[in-house]
Design an enzyme around this catalytic site. Sequence first.
Site, PDB file in Angstrom:
ATOM      1  N   THR A  32      15.338  14.479  -5.686  1.00 59.08           N
ATOM      2  CA  THR A  32      15.153  13.434  -4.667  1.00 59.08           C
ATOM      3  C   THR A  32      15.852  12.131  -5.039  1.00 59.08           C
ATOM      4  O   THR A  32      16.060  11.273  -4.173  1.00 59.08           O
ATOM      5  CB  THR A  32      13.660  13.132  -4.464  1.00 59.08           C
ATOM      6  OG1 THR A  32      13.102  12.627  -5.690  1.00 59.08           O
ATOM      7  CG2 THR A  32      12.916  14.381  -4.019  1.00 59.08           C
ATOM      8  N   CYS A  36       9.032   7.596 -10.159  1.00 54.51           N
ATOM      9  CA  CYS A  36       7.649   7.294  -9.781  1.00 54.51           C
ATOM     10  C   CYS A  36       6.828   6.926 -11.014  1.00 54.51           C
ATOM     11  O   CYS A  36       7.201   7.208 -12.144  1.00 54.51           O
ATOM     12  CB  CYS A  36       6.988   8.512  -9.126  1.00 54.51           C
ATOM     13  SG  CYS A  36       7.854   9.182  -7.694  1.00 54.51           S
ATOM     14  N   CYS A  40       1.556   8.965  -9.313  1.00 53.80           N
ATOM     15  CA  CYS A  40       2.009   9.021  -7.922  1.00 53.80           C
ATOM     16  C   CYS A  40       1.284  10.143  -7.168  1.00 53.80           C
ATOM     17  O   CYS A  40       1.193  11.285  -7.659  1.00 53.80           O
ATOM     18  CB  CYS A  40       3.517   9.273  -7.877  1.00 53.80           C
ATOM     19  SG  CYS A  40       4.191   9.304  -6.193  1.00 53.80           S
ATOM     20  N   ARG A  43       3.355  15.234  -4.113  1.00 56.46           N
ATOM     21  CA  ARG A  43       3.278  16.560  -4.719  1.00 56.46           C
ATOM     22  C   ARG A  43       4.011  16.574  -6.053  1.00 56.46           C
ATOM     23  O   ARG A  43       5.115  16.040  -6.174  1.00 56.46           O
ATOM     24  CB  ARG A  43       3.885  17.608  -3.781  1.00 56.46           C
ATOM     25  CG  ARG A  43       3.629  19.038  -4.232  1.00 56.46           C
ATOM     26  CD  ARG A  43       4.148  20.030  -3.219  1.00 56.46           C
ATOM     27  NE  ARG A  43       5.615  20.097  -3.242  1.00 56.46           N
ATOM     28  CZ  ARG A  43       6.327  20.971  -2.533  1.00 56.46           C
ATOM     29  NH1 ARG A  43       5.705  21.809  -1.724  1.00 56.46           N
ATOM     30  NH2 ARG A  43       7.644  20.970  -2.599  1.00 56.46           N
ATOM     31  N   ARG A  65      16.123   5.586  -7.698  1.00 61.47           N
ATOM     32  CA  ARG A  65      15.536   4.447  -7.001  1.00 61.47           C
ATOM     33  C   ARG A  65      14.015   4.540  -7.030  1.00 61.47           C
ATOM     34  O   ARG A  65      13.446   5.619  -7.229  1.00 61.47           O
ATOM     35  CB  ARG A  65      16.032   4.370  -5.556  1.00 61.47           C
ATOM     36  CG  ARG A  65      15.615   5.555  -4.697  1.00 61.47           C
ATOM     37  CD  ARG A  65      15.999   5.318  -3.246  1.00 61.47           C
ATOM     38  NE  ARG A  65      15.681   6.452  -2.385  1.00 61.47           N
ATOM     39  CZ  ARG A  65      14.484   6.693  -1.871  1.00 61.47           C
ATOM     40  NH1 ARG A  65      13.473   5.878  -2.142  1.00 61.47           N
ATOM     41  NH2 ARG A  65      14.290   7.748  -1.092  1.00 61.47           N
ATOM     42  N   CYS A  67      10.152   4.720  -6.010  1.00 60.45           N
ATOM     43  CA  CYS A  67       9.341   5.369  -4.976  1.00 60.45           C
ATOM     44  C   CYS A  67       8.654   4.309  -4.117  1.00 60.45           C
ATOM     45  O   CYS A  67       8.053   3.372  -4.633  1.00 60.45           O
ATOM     46  CB  CYS A  67       8.299   6.263  -5.650  1.00 60.45           C
ATOM     47  SG  CYS A  67       7.128   7.032  -4.505  1.00 60.45           S
ATOM     48  N   CYS A  70       4.364   5.029  -4.357  1.00 64.32           N
ATOM     49  CA  CYS A  70       3.514   4.647  -5.495  1.00 64.32           C
ATOM     50  C   CYS A  70       3.913   3.311  -6.111  1.00 64.32           C
ATOM     51  O   CYS A  70       3.209   2.800  -6.972  1.00 64.32           O
ATOM     52  CB  CYS A  70       3.538   5.732  -6.569  1.00 64.32           C
ATOM     53  SG  CYS A  70       5.096   5.878  -7.489  1.00 64.32           S
ATOM     54  N   ASP A 443     -14.784 -16.472 -40.769  1.00 58.09           N
ATOM     55  CA  ASP A 443     -15.393 -16.859 -39.495  1.00 58.09           C
ATOM     56  C   ASP A 443     -16.905 -16.660 -39.559  1.00 58.09           C
ATOM     57  O   ASP A 443     -17.394 -15.546 -39.794  1.00 58.09           O
ATOM     58  CB  ASP A 443     -14.791 -16.014 -38.368  1.00 58.09           C
ATOM     59  CG  ASP A 443     -15.237 -16.479 -37.001  1.00 58.09           C
ATOM     60  OD1 ASP A 443     -14.481 -17.210 -36.358  1.00 58.09           O
ATOM     61  OD2 ASP A 443     -16.346 -16.092 -36.578  1.00 58.09           O
TER      62      ASP A 443
END
Length: 495
Positions: A32, A36, A40, A43, A65, A67, A70, A443
């Site tokens: 694709t 992501c 995400c 699927r 690039r 998503c 998400c 302390d």
Amino acid sequence: MTASLDAERCYRAVASRDARFDGWFVTAVRTTGIYCRPSCPARTPAAANVCFFGTAAGAQAAGFRACRRCRPDAVPGSPEWDVRADVVARAMRLIADGEVERTGVPGLAARLGYSERQVHRLLVGELGVGPLAVARAQRAQTARVLVETTDLPMADVAFAAGFASVRQFNDTVREVFACTPSELRRRRPGREGGTPGWLTLRLAARAPFDAAEVLHFLGLHAVPGLEEWDGTTFSRVLDLPAGPGVVRLSPAADGGPAVTARLLLADLRDLRAAVPRCRRLLDLDADPLAVDEVLGADPALAPLVAGAPGRRVPASPDGPEAAARAVLGQQVSVAGARTLTARVVALAGTPLAEPVGTLTHAFPRPAALAAADLSAVGLTGARRRTLTGLAAALAEGRVALDPGCDREEAARDLLALPGIGPWTASLVVMRGLGDPDVWLPGDLALRRALAAVGSSDTDAATRWRPWRSYAAVHLWALAAPTLFTRSPAPDRSAS
């Protein structure tokens, strides 16, 4: 794929949509061309079709690039850069603070004490991309925030995000988000009601996270004129490169692991510096499950961790401010430290152009503090000399407390200054530089808490590494519970 990532482990996280890994890496899907976050909801792609990158910059450089579903840039940052002390981690902290936009790669390299070539080689060797690519990815994220949360003209967004030209801004947005800036604005999600002139952002954290507790702690230490607390919202002035800005921080309205930040800036370009400083202030990039796994396995701390899972280490947005406030807080009560600090802020701080509520000044910069006449503040002569000497050392560069400094070197340099001992130096490294593995020798509150849980400094030196800062906060909460409150548990009787 980044060499240090375990592909099998990453894929298991993606297959289970494990939000704990959001910010640790991104998943790039070859079929694709999209990358992501691990959680995400789309699927799960086949293992053969994915590769993994440690940063969004690496995925973008490989041609992927972001998503749209998400929004992988709207996640907590990697906790790795706060935990580690090597040059790559120091570089990443400085890049997040906007150093490349302000001084370029030469300035970044100079701050780190390395050559430009060496810095580039180290980042490429671990991340697969150099400092310019990392800074470019962060500019794209800033641009998206401004496009989606304001109605600013696109030219103003471009320069506020750090781009050199509108054309460069348009090209980057199209490449990273696969749409034009105008399309990104049209698709923006519903925004919270805002106030003219203010930017409203959601700062994500890893669960579990109790925003109310962190804000309560900061609120009880609020310095008049510099900070303000109304019981829900903590507000303060930030000293930013272009001038003082104001931030209002409150728990996210939806109750999720996030904080709503409302920012009023003198120059929108300061958004690049303001966001990471707010995240450091609230310790939003921490990995609470990793911390709780170690500390919760210790019999002495297990009940404290179980009672307050995901407890954070409230910090400071500015190392020099943290150092000065540590000196002002030596051997006085919280109320006394607030009073002394308020006097110093009014005397030498940078005034806002106009007061915002009760907020009037940014904390003094080192040079102004070194030059100020502190005789009327109410400090002892020794404390006054210590504060002036510290400010002079910071102004002259003899001590560095910026996000990219070497923490061990900073501690040594602080200890070399008259009037600064191990407790003060350790507190500065913990709360000013965000080191997760600091113990505070001597302390008194920690000593009382250690006695109460039947433990000792030896346990802190051995069993609680590398999360001793978080152990200290748990023990502080035991010794001084009024400084820490937890949000009431949700009523589940109807479910």
